[in-house]
Structure formats: structure tokens, C-alpha cells
Write a protein that holds these residues in place. Structure first.
Motif, mmCIF file in Angstrom:
data_model
loop_
_atom_site.group_PDB
_atom_site.id
_atom_site.type_symbol
_atom_site.label_atom_id
_atom_site.label_comp_id
_atom_site.label_asym_id
_atom_site.label_seq_id
_atom_site.Cartn_x
_atom_site.Cartn_y
_atom_site.Cartn_z
ATOM 1 N N THR A 177 16.031 3.336 1.015
ATOM 2 C CA THR A 177 16.582 1.983 0.923
ATOM 3 C C THR A 177 16.666 1.312 2.281
ATOM 4 O O THR A 177 16.300 0.145 2.426
ATOM 5 C CB THR A 177 17.987 2.024 0.280
ATOM 6 N N GLU A 178 17.106 2.044 3.300
ATOM 7 C CA GLU A 178 17.252 1.457 4.632
ATOM 8 C C GLU A 178 15.908 0.984 5.169
ATOM 9 O O GLU A 178 15.814 -0.063 5.799
ATOM 10 C CB GLU A 178 17.871 2.456 5.614
ATOM 11 N N THR A 179 14.874 1.766 4.923
ATOM 12 C CA THR A 179 13.533 1.401 5.383
ATOM 13 C C THR A 179 13.035 0.169 4.649
ATOM 14 O O THR A 179 12.466 -0.745 5.263
ATOM 15 C CB THR A 179 12.561 2.571 5.177
ATOM 16 N N LEU A 180 13.261 0.135 3.351
ATOM 17 C CA LEU A 180 12.832 -1.012 2.568
ATOM 18 C C LEU A 180 13.532 -2.286 3.046
ATOM 19 O O LEU A 180 12.886 -3.322 3.244
ATOM 20 C CB LEU A 180 13.123 -0.777 1.087
ATOM 21 N N VAL A 181 14.834 -2.208 3.263
ATOM 22 C CA VAL A 181 15.587 -3.368 3.738
ATOM 23 C C VAL A 181 15.052 -3.830 5.088
ATOM 24 O O VAL A 181 14.861 -5.026 5.325
ATOM 25 C CB VAL A 181 17.094 -3.037 3.814
ATOM 26 N N GLU A 182 14.786 -2.888 5.971
ATOM 27 C CA GLU A 182 14.264 -3.223 7.297
ATOM 28 C C GLU A 182 12.904 -3.901 7.203
ATOM 29 O O GLU A 182 12.639 -4.889 7.886
ATOM 30 C CB GLU A 182 14.172 -1.953 8.136
ATOM 31 N N ARG A 183 12.050 -3.367 6.348
ATOM 32 C CA ARG A 183 10.702 -3.927 6.217
ATOM 33 C C ARG A 183 10.735 -5.328 5.609
ATOM 34 O O ARG A 183 10.032 -6.232 6.058
ATOM 35 C CB ARG A 183 9.829 -3.007 5.363
ATOM 36 N N ALA B 293 0.822 -1.213 0.000
ATOM 37 C CA ALA B 293 0.000 0.000 0.000
ATOM 38 C C ALA B 293 0.858 1.267 0.000
ATOM 39 O O ALA B 293 0.502 2.266 -0.617
ATOM 40 C CB ALA B 293 -0.932 0.002 1.209
ATOM 41 N N GLU B 294 1.993 1.216 0.685
ATOM 42 C CA GLU B 294 2.887 2.366 0.735
ATOM 43 C C GLU B 294 3.646 2.547 -0.569
ATOM 44 O O GLU B 294 4.073 3.649 -0.894
ATOM 45 C CB GLU B 294 3.887 2.207 1.880
#
Length: 62
Positions: free
Chosen positions: A29-35, A21-22
Motif C-alpha cells: 500500500t505504501e508503495t502504491l500511494v507513493e507511486r 506493467a507492474e
């Protein structure tokens, strides 16, 4: 804390739906990797065999 298979599946489904949805384009990139790592953790909680075999698919840090 112990949860049922259904509860773990619901958390996994919700995590994937939230990320979809987001959208991926706007995430740092850091957020994507974390998620994505969090989603893998949920998958591993559902299937311990995935957790055991996951090491075959990771590359060591340089």
C-alpha cells in the motif's frame, strides 16, 4: 531544471505505463500511494490549474 511539455508528458506516460506493467495487486500500500502521488505530481506539472484545484479534493488528516 526546466523541461518541455513533451518531456513532462513523456515522463507521465512512462510512470503510468510502469505502474500498469507492474500491476497493482502485488504492490504494498505504501508503495502504491507513493507511486500515485508521484503521478499526480507529474500531472500537476503539466497543468497548473489542477494543482490549484487539487486542494478541493483532499481531505484533512484526522
Amino acid at each position: 531544471m526546466c523541461s518541455t511539455h513533451g518531456e513532462r508528458m513523456a515522463r507521465l506516460t512512462q510512470a503510468i505505463e510502469d505502474l500498469a506493467a507492474e500491476g497493482l495487486a502485488g504492490l504494498p500500500t505504501e508503495t502504491l500511494v507513493e507511486r500515485v502521488a508521484g503521478i499526480w505530481s507529474l500531472v500537476e506539472g503539466l497543468d497548473p490549474e489542477i494543482a490549484r484545484s487539487r486542494s478541493r479534493y483532499t481531505t484533512p488528516d484526522p
